[in-house]
Design an enzyme around this catalytic site. Structure first.
Site, short mmCIF file in Angstrom:
data_model
loop_
_atom_site.label_atom_id
_atom_site.label_comp_id
_atom_site.label_asym_id
_atom_site.label_seq_id
_atom_site.Cartn_x
_atom_site.Cartn_y
_atom_site.Cartn_z
N THR A 121 1.27 1.12 -11.60
CA THR A 121 2.30 2.37 -12.52
C THR A 121 3.14 2.08 -12.99
OG1 THR A 121 2.35 2.81 -9.80
CG2 THR A 121 2.99 4.03 -11.20
N LYS A 205 0.57 10.09 -11.96
CA LYS A 205 0.61 9.09 -10.85
C LYS A 205 2.03 9.22 -10.06
CE LYS A 205 0.86 5.47 -8.46
NZ LYS A 205 0.06 5.54 -6.69
N ASN A 209 3.19 10.00 -6.53
CA ASN A 209 4.23 9.51 -5.20
C ASN A 209 5.74 10.17 -5.36
OD1 ASN A 209 2.63 7.69 -4.83
ND2 ASN A 209 3.78 6.01 -6.01
N CYS A 261 6.52 0.72 -3.83
CA CYS A 261 6.32 1.83 -4.08
C CYS A 261 7.08 3.28 -4.76
CB CYS A 261 4.81 2.61 -4.47
SG CYS A 261 3.45 1.48 -4.10
N LYS A 322 5.39 -0.08 7.07
CA LYS A 322 5.18 0.75 8.00
C LYS A 322 3.35 -0.40 8.02
CE LYS A 322 1.22 2.17 3.79
NZ LYS A 322 0.65 3.03 3.47
N1 LIG Z 1 0.85 -1.74 -3.87
C1 LIG Z 1 0.73 -0.64 -3.22
O1 LIG Z 1 0.24 -0.25 -2.07
C2 LIG Z 1 0.71 0.11 -5.21
C3 LIG Z 1 -0.28 1.65 -4.58
C4 LIG Z 1 -1.04 1.79 -5.76
C5 LIG Z 1 -0.05 1.61 -7.31
N2 LIG Z 1 0.63 0.01 -7.36
C6 LIG Z 1 0.73 -0.41 -8.74
O2 LIG Z 1 0.09 -1.08 -9.41
C7 LIG Z 1 0.95 -2.10 -9.41
C8 LIG Z 1 0.75 -3.85 -8.48
O3 LIG Z 1 1.08 -3.52 -7.44
P1 LIG Z 1 0.84 -4.85 -6.31
O4 LIG Z 1 1.17 -4.20 -4.95
O5 LIG Z 1 -0.46 -5.25 -6.63
O6 LIG Z 1 1.85 -5.81 -6.37
P2 LIG Z 1 1.89 -7.65 -5.94
O7 LIG Z 1 3.54 -8.49 -6.53
O8 LIG Z 1 1.14 -7.47 -5.26
O9 LIG Z 1 0.60 -8.53 -6.94
C9 LIG Z 1 1.29 -8.77 -8.30
C10 LIG Z 1 0.18 -9.52 -8.43
O10 LIG Z 1 0.09 -10.31 -10.18
C11 LIG Z 1 0.52 -11.24 -10.53
N3 LIG Z 1 0.86 -11.64 -11.33
C12 LIG Z 1 2.15 -11.51 -12.54
N4 LIG Z 1 2.18 -11.75 -13.83
C13 LIG Z 1 0.86 -12.44 -14.20
C14 LIG Z 1 0.07 -12.58 -15.74
N5 LIG Z 1 0.54 -12.85 -16.33
N6 LIG Z 1 -0.95 -12.63 -15.28
C15 LIG Z 1 -1.51 -12.43 -13.57
N7 LIG Z 1 -1.39 -12.04 -12.94
C16 LIG Z 1 0.14 -12.61 -12.54
C17 LIG Z 1 1.26 -11.49 -9.45
O11 LIG Z 1 1.47 -13.53 -9.08
C18 LIG Z 1 0.54 -10.96 -8.29
O12 LIG Z 1 0.42 -11.67 -7.48
C19 LIG Z 1 1.92 -1.55 -9.50
O13 LIG Z 1 2.64 -1.19 -11.00
C20 LIG Z 1 1.93 -0.70 -7.96
O14 LIG Z 1 3.80 0.01 -8.77
C21 LIG Z 1 0.74 -0.36 -6.11
#
Ligand SMILES: NC(=O)c1ccc[n+]([C@@H]2O[C@H](COP(=O)([O-])OP(=O)(O)OC[C@H]3O[C@@H](n4cnc5c(N)ncnc54)[C@H](O)[C@@H]3O)[C@@H](O)[C@H]2O)c1
Length: 440
Positions: A121, A205, A209, A261, A322
């Protein structure tokens, strides 16, 4: 198709696994070597219903691989997804250092046409920044696409496999074709793939949200009005939800939105607005209401105990933000625990899936017990902070035998008022009448 997913967290792991499930060969990349080691060893790193089964099958069949090497992971990929963190920076805006850092590295590694699809996002204009970062080092052909993700933790596999819609922000015909082909198996029931420009996709997006967060804060305020005026929020909710323009979903009041989020995305949209000299008044109010709502139960608990919480034993059911997830990021339960501890209360807590994540927070280690009933032993009150299914129909007799006082503060309205009255509990919930034993 060959796919790479950079960032193997909640979004990356679900994305990678679900793309593998439709026959693609996927390599997931992460800088966290312990995570990659676990995943390579066949151990799933998050709790998400239905994910483990397809993760194991696709891994066994060679369609799902994991590596810490960006160079190795992207070599054969036609599409590279970025599922990287975008946490709030000091000023509330989304911090793009992970996205732009990887974009910079990609510029040094690309050597043929690829699509870089942003699933994180990110604020309006990020696709252009990613493009510029890659172009610093790579002069060949590539496209940057905005492909925001709408999955909900807890039902992420279902959401990914059967999305309400897929948003693809790009003006490149070549990228449109590749992305359209990739998503075709996910929209066979006719749910739309909506193509638009990158900026509109990025804002979609945040708008989604922020709208959902607004709905929650609105219902939390309606709940307050119910409490002050003697109305019942469940009735009001049903009454308004049957209007198709409003809809039944997302009208449940509670102890505020949390998770990784909503809080950060609402804040980031407020910041984006400020940057372009717009004061997004509604969203500021949404944030304020949510801030207060997260600890609304604390003031009620304090009032119940005449401000004397020192030594009171409070049981907490639910720590995840949740149900059906182990995610505790911005979970209201943690704010409640911190506030109660400040008042001197002794906390004993249980969550069906989030305990490992809570255990990792040093000052929380000692408060955990291994099942919901053990938390109740000699407690002065129970707080329900997450509406896990197993909390809905507990063994009330057993509860009564264990609790020192039959007092419940329910932040998720899981119990029926009539039942609480019959069982003789003191019961406070959100937007509904307080049940006081032996009173009319
Ligand atoms: N979690 C949700 O429900 C959700 C839903 C929709 C969108 N998003 C968006 O998606 C994105 C990711 O969210 P998430 O919840 O999966 O985050 P997260 O923290 O669970 O996962 C991110 C991953 O990226 C890795 N990372 C960091 N730097 C890196 C690099 N340089 N190279 C490779 N890997 C690297 C971290 O180690 C981690 O495993 C965010 O922008 C979030 O807003 C999340």
């Amino acid at each position: 198709m060959k796919i790479a997913v950079v960032g193997t967290g909640y979004v990356g792991l679900v994305t990678g696994t679900c793309f593998a499930e439709t026959g693609n060969t996927v390599t997931c990349i992460d800088i966290d070597d312990k995570k990659i080691e676990k995943l390579n060893g066949g151990t799933i790193t998050i709790y998400e219903p239905g994910l483990e089964k397809i993760f194991l099958r696709n891994q066994r069949e060679g369609r799902l691989k994991f590596t810490t090497s960006l160079a190795e992971g992207i070599t054969e990929a036609k599409i590279i997804f970025l599922a990287l963190p975008t946490p709030p920076g000091g000023d509330g805006s989304a911090d793009l250092k992970y996205i732009l850092g990887v974009a910079d590295e990609l510029g040094k590694l690309l050597n043929d046409y690829k699509v870089i699809a942003d699933k994180s996002t990110v604020p309006v204009g990020t696709a252009e920044k990613v493009k510029a970062a890659i172009e610093k080092n790579y002069k060949g052909e590539f496209d940057v696409v905005s492909n925001p993700e709408f999955l909900r933790e807890g039902v992420a596999v279902d959401d990914f496999m059967r999305p309400d819609r897929v948003i693809i922000g790009t003006e490149s015909e070549k990228a449109k074709r590749l992305m359209g082909d990739l998503y075709a198996p996910f929209v066979r029931q006719g749910n739309p793939v909506i193509f638009m420009d990158e900026r509109s996709a990025e804002l979609t997006k945040y708008a989604a949200n922020s709208f959902l967060a607004t709905k929650i804060s609105f219902m939390n305020e309606i709940a307050r009005i119910c409490e002050l005026s003697g109305a019942d929020v469940d009735m009001v909710r049903k009454g308004i939800g049957s209007d198709e323009r409003i809809g039944k979903r997302f009208l449940f009041p509670g102890i505020g939105y949390g998770g990784s989020c909503f809080p950060k995305d609402v804040q980031a949209l407020v910041k984006t607005s400020e940057d372009i000299h717009y004061n997004f008044k509604i969203l500021k109010a949404v944030m304020n209401v949510n801030h207060d709502q997260k600890t609304v139960l604390v003031s009620r608990i304090k009032k119940y105990f005449n401000n004397k919480l020192e030594g009171k034993k409070i049981a907490i059911w639910g720590l995840a933000f949740k149900p059906n997830t182990d995610d505790i990021r911005e979970a209201p339960a943690l704010d409640i625990i911190n506030e109660l501890k400040k008042e001197g209360a002794v906390i004993v807590a249980f969550d069906p899936e989030a305990m490992n994540n809570v255990r990792a927070i040093k000052e929380m280690e000692t408060i955990l017990v291994d099942n919901q009933y053990n938390a109740l032993k000699d407690c002065d009150a129970l707080v329900i902070a997450t509406e896990w299914g197993e909390f809905r129909t507990p063994d009330f007799e057993k509860m009564t035998g264990l609790m020192k006082s039959k007092v419940i503060f329910d932040g998720r309205n899981v119990f029926d008022l009539g039942q609480m009255k019959e069982l003789g509990f003191y019961y406070e919930s959100i937007g509904r009448k307080t049940i006081v034993p032996n009173s009319e």
